[in-house]
Design a protein around this motif. Structure first.
Motif, short mmCIF file in Angstrom:
data_model
loop_
_atom_site.label_atom_id
_atom_site.label_comp_id
_atom_site.label_asym_id
_atom_site.label_seq_id
_atom_site.Cartn_x
_atom_site.Cartn_y
_atom_site.Cartn_z
N PHE A 186 76.32 15.46 86.48
CA PHE A 186 74.97 15.25 87.01
C PHE A 186 74.46 16.54 87.64
O PHE A 186 75.15 17.54 87.65
N LEU A 242 83.43 12.17 87.52
CA LEU A 242 82.04 12.53 87.80
C LEU A 242 81.99 13.96 88.33
O LEU A 242 82.69 14.28 89.28
N TYR A 243 81.22 14.80 87.68
CA TYR A 243 81.14 16.19 88.14
C TYR A 243 79.71 16.59 88.39
O TYR A 243 78.81 16.16 87.68
N GLN A 244 79.54 17.45 89.39
CA GLN A 244 78.23 18.05 89.60
C GLN A 244 78.20 19.37 88.83
O GLN A 244 79.17 20.12 88.85
N ASN A 262 77.80 22.89 88.54
CA ASN A 262 77.73 24.00 89.49
C ASN A 262 77.28 25.25 88.78
O ASN A 262 77.80 25.58 87.73
N ASP A 267 69.26 18.01 98.59
CA ASP A 267 68.95 16.63 98.97
C ASP A 267 68.94 15.72 97.75
O ASP A 267 69.38 14.57 97.81
N THR A 282 70.67 16.20 94.90
CA THR A 282 72.03 15.96 94.40
C THR A 282 72.79 15.01 95.33
O THR A 282 73.65 14.25 94.87
N ALA A 283 72.47 15.05 96.62
CA ALA A 283 73.11 14.09 97.54
C ALA A 283 72.71 12.67 97.15
O ALA A 283 73.55 11.77 97.10
N ASP A 284 71.43 12.50 96.83
CA ASP A 284 70.98 11.18 96.37
C ASP A 284 71.66 10.78 95.06
O ASP A 284 72.01 9.63 94.86
N TYR A 328 74.58 11.70 93.90
CA TYR A 328 75.97 11.33 94.11
C TYR A 328 76.05 9.93 94.71
O TYR A 328 76.83 9.09 94.27
N LYS A 329 75.18 9.69 95.65
CA LYS A 329 75.15 8.40 96.32
C LYS A 329 74.85 7.28 95.31
O LYS A 329 75.55 6.27 95.25
N ALA A 332 81.93 12.64 100.88
CA ALA A 332 80.91 13.53 100.32
C ALA A 332 80.83 14.85 101.10
O ALA A 332 80.29 15.83 100.61
N LEU A 333 81.38 14.83 102.31
CA LEU A 333 81.30 16.03 103.17
C LEU A 333 82.67 16.66 103.39
O LEU A 333 82.87 17.44 104.32
N ASP A 376 84.39 19.01 102.11
CA ASP A 376 84.54 20.47 102.20
C ASP A 376 84.11 21.02 103.56
O ASP A 376 84.55 22.08 103.97
N SER A 377 83.25 20.28 104.23
CA SER A 377 82.86 20.71 105.58
C SER A 377 83.85 20.24 106.62
O SER A 377 83.96 20.81 107.69
N ARG A 383 72.58 24.20 107.78
CA ARG A 383 72.69 22.75 107.97
C ARG A 383 74.15 22.38 108.21
O ARG A 383 75.05 22.99 107.67
N MET A 439 77.04 18.99 109.47
CA MET A 439 77.30 17.58 109.19
C MET A 439 76.51 16.65 110.09
O MET A 439 76.42 15.46 109.82
N TYR A 486 73.26 17.75 106.49
CA TYR A 486 73.37 17.59 105.05
C TYR A 486 74.33 16.46 104.76
O TYR A 486 75.17 16.10 105.56
N ARG A 487 74.17 15.90 103.59
CA ARG A 487 74.88 14.66 103.33
C ARG A 487 76.01 14.84 102.34
O ARG A 487 76.84 13.99 102.14
N LYS A 488 76.01 15.98 101.69
CA LYS A 488 77.02 16.13 100.64
C LYS A 488 77.28 17.60 100.39
O LYS A 488 76.38 18.41 100.36
N ASN A 489 78.57 17.93 100.23
CA ASN A 489 78.92 19.27 99.79
C ASN A 489 78.69 19.34 98.29
O ASN A 489 78.50 18.33 97.63
N VAL A 490 78.78 20.56 97.78
CA VAL A 490 78.73 20.68 96.33
C VAL A 490 79.97 19.98 95.79
O VAL A 490 81.08 20.24 96.23
N LEU A 491 79.73 19.03 94.91
CA LEU A 491 80.83 18.22 94.42
C LEU A 491 81.56 19.00 93.33
O LEU A 491 81.02 19.25 92.26
N LYS A 544 90.60 26.99 95.78
CA LYS A 544 90.06 26.12 96.82
C LYS A 544 90.65 26.45 98.19
O LYS A 544 89.93 26.54 99.19
N LEU A 601 88.65 27.71 101.49
CA LEU A 601 88.67 26.91 102.72
C LEU A 601 89.23 27.71 103.89
O LEU A 601 88.72 27.63 105.01
#
Lengths: 457, 671
Positions: free
Chosen positions: A199, A226-228, A230, A252, A254-256, A258-259, A415-416, A418-419, B597, B599, B621-626, B637, B641
């Motif tokens: 996607f 499922l892959y984004q 990149n 925003d 892509t967040a939608d 994925y959701k 979804a977060l 990596d953060s 941005r 979390m 933000y709601r999502k990292n790059v998947l 990775k 990180l």
């Protein structure tokens, strides 16, 4: 009798002949400090060639002018043998043929590699053997031969059923090819076919993505990855996006996407078990779960990665190993030395725990207390992360869950991830540093005592 | 005028400095270089090794300065707006009088700093003694070059007070500009003879008649007195020298008086210490004399003295009315500050009037880009301030930017010149924060006054801003600004000034379509981007200059910036009440764009006391790059990180928010 069954019998006979069962027992006593599961591993085999370059791909792959299947087969076999012997694993739990485009390999190559595996370790009959398949007519035509060679699971790079998207991505198949390939694979391996979907494609909206996915799911088998998309530096797509020729959806959107994908998949009965992976009827990729659970794996082929203890040379620590990237050089090295290992990095205790943490949190179930204890018997999750304000904040924010069962991400947290991970790695570092300073204090203390002792004499 | 302050080193620059130290490094550096050469050729001492100016035999002689009585001495300066040709005229005067050889490369000999050449301004005043034959007699003409900007107006006024006349240069094309006016008034108030010189008459668009009219109208100087020249081509330059002798009176100085000299410039030489440029107002001074500096009262023995041609030529004695240099074992430039008086120890005199120590009017924080460069930067700052006693240096540290300094400058240009020299001559990579001005507070209670030891305190750091209830009133520094521009832009300029809280003092046409406007500005309204805006809205035609105009009472407030309710200390500012909302909003917006941005949602707020006056939201933000992560991806990775984790350590954490250093740089740096 299939070739696999024959080989299995052959291997069993060999084991009996060498009294391997006995030595396994001895070894497990002698090496009880080795990282867990050092006696078994999964095997990844990299086929580096593709017919053409996809516009988004920056993976290790080559468009060959001519290809000598015999040499490649020989080298893959040779390296498999060398590394299996080096690791001294007695069991290979799963095999994954990835690439590149491994469905371009001859089925006999796949059979030969599996044969080598069986000669050097136990490969159970029901062990998962996956092949990545490009859904082209040629790919479809050889599915049956691959099965006969020992493959029992197909991962099909469908990516999209929208022909415009497929063209933009530079894929060499169209939606019809994809549908036929999936259908054929499902007939051959019911319940063991995975479909890759992408996607965040150029020009895709959240809405169009949702309807594309809804159309795609009914033709899928029991597993979806499922892959984004990149946009990676150095790819054609990068240039196209840079120059404004193509535009990809923003954060925003892509967040939608994925959701909504997670919602649509769930509605269709697919259960998410990892950041990118969904299965129904308990279908999962055993091989990939091995990575996420921090198990050993051996990587064979140009640019392949491995994580295993080289026990044959007295290794006691797991190593991160990388094979030589370029196929031609790799072939030369394998022919000369029996393997093309380019880099070996020892993973110390902390390094291993970092990987266990990073990979484990990718799974829905996260890291269970038992799983963590396997790698860190001296300090449990609560001990390392429980007191941290930062972790508590993540918990309070509803992103992370730390309880008696273990440590895992919430639905939003996944979804977060990596953060979240840098924070977790820093907490792990803090834990190790505090331990080091305790050790140093003890060390100093003992030194002081020693000095006193010497002074007295 | 404003340059990007985020200096990064230029790869090509350093080797160039090394190759050509005489061009790149300031005058003092050149001399050091020269000294090194002299060490190997001591017997050649009288030859100037640094520059091959002239083959004139007299260059190699030591001059007997007693040959020049006061009557045959003229001391003068050239004053002009930027780029009106001051330095070119100086070059021609030097050539004509044989101080330097006529070559094509004599471009602005007196401007030795790279910044000066690049920007066509003079920062450091330079001086040259010229021997000029007139009516069968040799005259000593001392050209005292002045800094070309009123940031240095104090230095200009000191240089001017060593003179009896000035050449006021005006570009025949551009006409009178803001700085021309400011410089004129300095000379006018010092009651000097002013010789108007209209330069660049060779230009295609030159209109000397129009400029003559402007001069008549603005300065009340009869148009007949204007000399029309082309310094570039040498046209009528000889007439300039003749008029200098004719119109400018000799200095009113008597050799019989006790020795009195004005220090009008000083520089630092690594080998010989401080070199002071002096104008002898009375008496004589010789090598070996013991002298005293009036400001510090310290005494020194004169090791060397001489005239500047413009290189140093030692002499035995300097006499009343003459101008030269003196070296007397002073270790720091602070010992020979511009404006100070020197006299003989055995014959004390009263100090000359008008001395005041340099006063910083613009402050900026300076931090190394990388903290590991702190020591290198510190020595670069030390070396630069050796030559410029007017820069004040205070150690400072910021939670976000690390250890650094708060530097005080005479004005904006001064700051810019300092930064540029730091960058160009020392290859330093620094962060310069947005400039601020020194505010004052008049304390309200006797108790507080006792505590501080004074009634009026100066506030440089917003952290020290006293609460409203503790002060009777706040004061802010003011400047009187002069703007000259074509009248097409009058409306725009007036509204710009209005937004800067400026009060118009007067406005009039200096010719048919050029307007001169005078405004009283709060200094802080012009320190950031006023000049840039003025230039761009007038297509570059407007010129601006200012002079200090004391302090005025102002409604000042301290504004804090909060991230999720937590104040960020290094962002606090002092702002005028009227500007609070717009400043608060602007900074909140910049913060919103600069902080990545995270979390969690972040509220960015500007607050005065407990009252929030502006708010921006950084959405979570709601999502990292998947991205997939299988066996082959783990190494990459992990590396990524770990790098992020390391980066996180370096970030400033405010509440639960990680603010990268870059974000602070974006907010704090000069724009």
């Amino acid at each position: 009798m299939s070739r696999r069954a024959f080989l299995r019998q052959h291997h069993a006979l060999q084991c009996l002949g060498t009294g391997l069962g006995c030595s396994v027992l001895l070894r497990s006593i002698a090496t009880h400090r080795l990282p867990p599961h050092s006696d078994e591993a999964s095997l990844y085999v990299h086929w580096p060639y593709c017919l053409k370059k996809c516009s988004y791909c920056n993976f290790n792959k080559y468009i060959p002018r001519s290809q000598n299947h015999a040499v490649m087969t020989e080298c893959l076999q040779k390296e498999t043998q060398t590394l299996l012997q080096l690791s001294q694993v007695s069991r290979i739990s799963s095999v994954f043929f990835g690439g590149g485009t491994p469905s371009l390999a001859q089925p006999s190559t796949i059979a030969a590699v599996l044969e080598t595996v069986s000669k050097n370790a136990h490969l159970s009959d029901d062990a998962e053997v996956t092949l990545e398949v490009n859904p082209t007519p040629a790919g479809k035509a050889s599915l049956k031969d691959f099965m006969l060679a020992g493959v029992n699971r197909f991962s099909i790079g469908v990516q999209s059923l929208n022909d415009d998207h497929l063209r933009t991505l530079g894929r060499d198949h169209n939606s019809q090819h994809a549908l036929r390939t999936v259908s054929e694979a499902r007939t051959l391996c019911p319940g063991r076919v995975s479909v890759d979907v992408m996607f965040a494609l150029p020009g895709q909206s959240a809405k169009s993505w949702e309807s594309e996915l809804e159309k795609l799911l009914p033709v899928c088998d029991d597993h979806v990855s499922l892959y984004q998309l990149n946009v990676e530096r150095g790819t054609l797509l990068f240039k196209q996006v840079e120059t404004g020729e193509l535009s990809v959806p923003g954060d925003d959107v892509t967040a939608d996407m994925y959701k909504s994908a997670r919602r649509v998949l769930e509605k269709a009965g697919f259960c998410q078990y990892e950041v990118s992976n969904f299965g129904k009827n308990n279908a999962v990729s055993e091989h990939n779960i091995g990575y996420w659970r921090g198990r050993q794996y051996i990587g064979v082929g140009p640019g392949a990665h491995g994580r295993f203890v080289p026990r044959a040379v007295g290794g006691a620590q797991r190593e991160a190993r990388t094979q030589t990237l370029g196929p031609d050089v790799w072939i030369q090295e394998v022919q000369r030395h029996g393997h093309g290992t380019r880099r070996r990095i020892q993973l110390d205790h902390r390094g291993l725990l970092e990987e266990v943490l990073v990979m484990g949190l990718r799974m829905n179930e996260g890291i269970t207390q038992q799983h963590w204890e396997l790698f860190s018997p001296e300090a449990d999750l609560q001990h390392i992360f429980g007191m941290s304000e930062n972790v508590q904040e993540l918990q309070a924010g509803g992103l992370l869950i730390l309880n008696d069962r273990g440590l895992r991400c919430s639905w939003e947290g996944l979804a977060l991830l990596d953060s979240i991970l840098p924070t977790m790695l820093l907490e792990l570092e803090t834990f190790f540093q505090s331990r080091v300073s305790v050790h140093q204090q003890q060390h100093r203390l003992s030194q002081r005592q020693m000095t006193v002792y010497i002074g007295e004499t | 005028m404003m340059h990007l302050s985020l200096f990064r080193s230029h790869g090509l620059f350093l080797p160039f400095i090394k190759r050509c130290p005489d061009i790149k490094i300031c005058r003092i550096k050149r001399r050091s270089q020269a000294c090194v050469t002299v060490i190997t050729h001591r017997w050649m001492k009288s030859i100037s090794p640094a520059r091959d100016f002239s083959s004139n035999a007299s260059e190699k002689e030591t001059f007997d300065m007693s040959e020049f009585p006061v009557e045959r001495i003229r001391n003068f300066s050239i004053i002009a707006h930027i780029d009106h040709g001051k330095s070119t005229l100086a070059d021609r005067l030097l050539e004509i009088t044989g101080a330097i050889a006529k070559t094509a490369s004599n471009k602005q000999v007196l401007d030795k700093l790279q910044v000066e050449r690049e920007r066509g301004i003079t920062v450091k005043a330079q001086t040259a003694s010229l021997f000029y034959q007139h009516d069968g007699q040799t005259y000593l003409l001392n050209l005292i070059d002045t800094p070309g900007h009123v940031d240095f107006s104090y230095e200009v006024s000191r240089s001017i007070s060593a003179c009896q006349g000035v050449l006021l240069i005006v570009d025949a094309n551009q006409g009178i500009q803001a700085q021309t006016v400011a410089n004129f008034y300095l000379a006018f108030e010092a009651q000097l003879t002013i010789i108007p010189v209209i330069n660049k008459i060779d230009l295609k668009n030159a209109d000397p008649e129009r400029v003559e009219k402007q001069i008549e109208k603005v300065f009340d100087i009869p148009r007949e007195e204007c000399i029309k020249i082309s310094a570039k081509l040498g046209t009528n330059v000889d007439q300039v020298l003749r008029e200098v002798v004719k119109r400018i009176p000799p200095p009113a100085a008597r050799v019989d008086d006790p020795f009195t000299a004005l220090v009008f410039d000083s520089t630092f030489d690594h080998y010989r210490g401080v070199v002071a440029n002096i104008a002898v107002f009375g008496g004589r001074v010789s090598r070996g004399d013991r002298i005293v500096s009036a400001h510090l009262g310290k005494s020194y023995e004169v090791n060397e003295l001489g005239v500047l041609r413009p290189d140093q030529h030692p002499t035995e004695t300097l006499y009343a009315g003459q101008v030269g240099y003196i070296i007397a074992g002073m270790k720091e430039v602070k010992e020979a500050q511009t404006g100070d008086t020197l006299y003989l120890q055995k014959q004390p005199v009263e100090a000359l009037p008008g001395f005041k120590p340099a006063k910083a009017m613009v402050f900026a924080g300076m931090y190394p880009m990388d903290q590991s460069d702190y020591t290198t930067l510190r020595s670069a700052v030390e070396r630069l301030t050796l030559n410029d006693s007017s820069v004040t240096v205070q150690r400072d540290s910021s939670l976000a930017l690390g250890a650094g300094w708060r530097l005080g400058f005479l004005g904006l240009l001064h700051m810019e010149v300092f930064n540029q020299r730091l960058e160009q001559e020392y290859n330093a990579s620094v962060i310069i924060t947005s400039p601020t001005v020194p505010y004052k507070a008049v304390l309200a209670s006797a108790k507080l006054i006792k505590e501080h030891g004074e009634e009026v305190i100066t506030i440089i750091n917003p952290a020290h801003f006293p609460e409203r209830s503790l002060v009777e009133k706040y004061l802010e520094p003011m400047v009187l600004g002069t703007i000259i521009a074509p009248d097409d832009f009058t409306g725009k300029i007036m509204s710009l000034c209005q937004t800067r809280r400026a009060v118009q003092k007067n406005m009039f046409y200096i010719d048919d379509h050029r307007v001169m406007m005078k405004y009283l500005f709060p200094l802080n309204e012009v320190v950031v981007d006023f000049y840039d805006q003025l230039k761009s809205m007038s297509s570059g035609y407007a010129s601006f200059d200012y002079e200090e105009a004391g302090y005025e009472s102002a409604e000042l407030i301290k504004m804090d910036f909060l991230l999720n309710g937590q104040p960020v200390e290094e962002l606090a500012i002092i702002v005028h009440k009227e500007k609070a909302y717009s400043a608060g909003k602007a900074i909140c917006e910049r913060l919103r764009d600069a902080i990545p941005r995270q979390m969690f949602e972040i509220a960015v707020q500007a607050a005065i006391g407990s009252k929030i006056i502006a708010r921006e939201t950084i959405k979570a933000y709601r999502k990292n790059v998947l991205a997939k992560c299988y066996g082959g991806d783990i190494t990459r990775k992990m590396k990524l990180l770990k790098k992020q984790a390391e980066g996180k350590k370096k970030m400033r954490r405010i509440g639960n928010i990680d603010v990268p250093k870059d974000a602070f740089i974006n907010i704090l740096k000069r724009t």
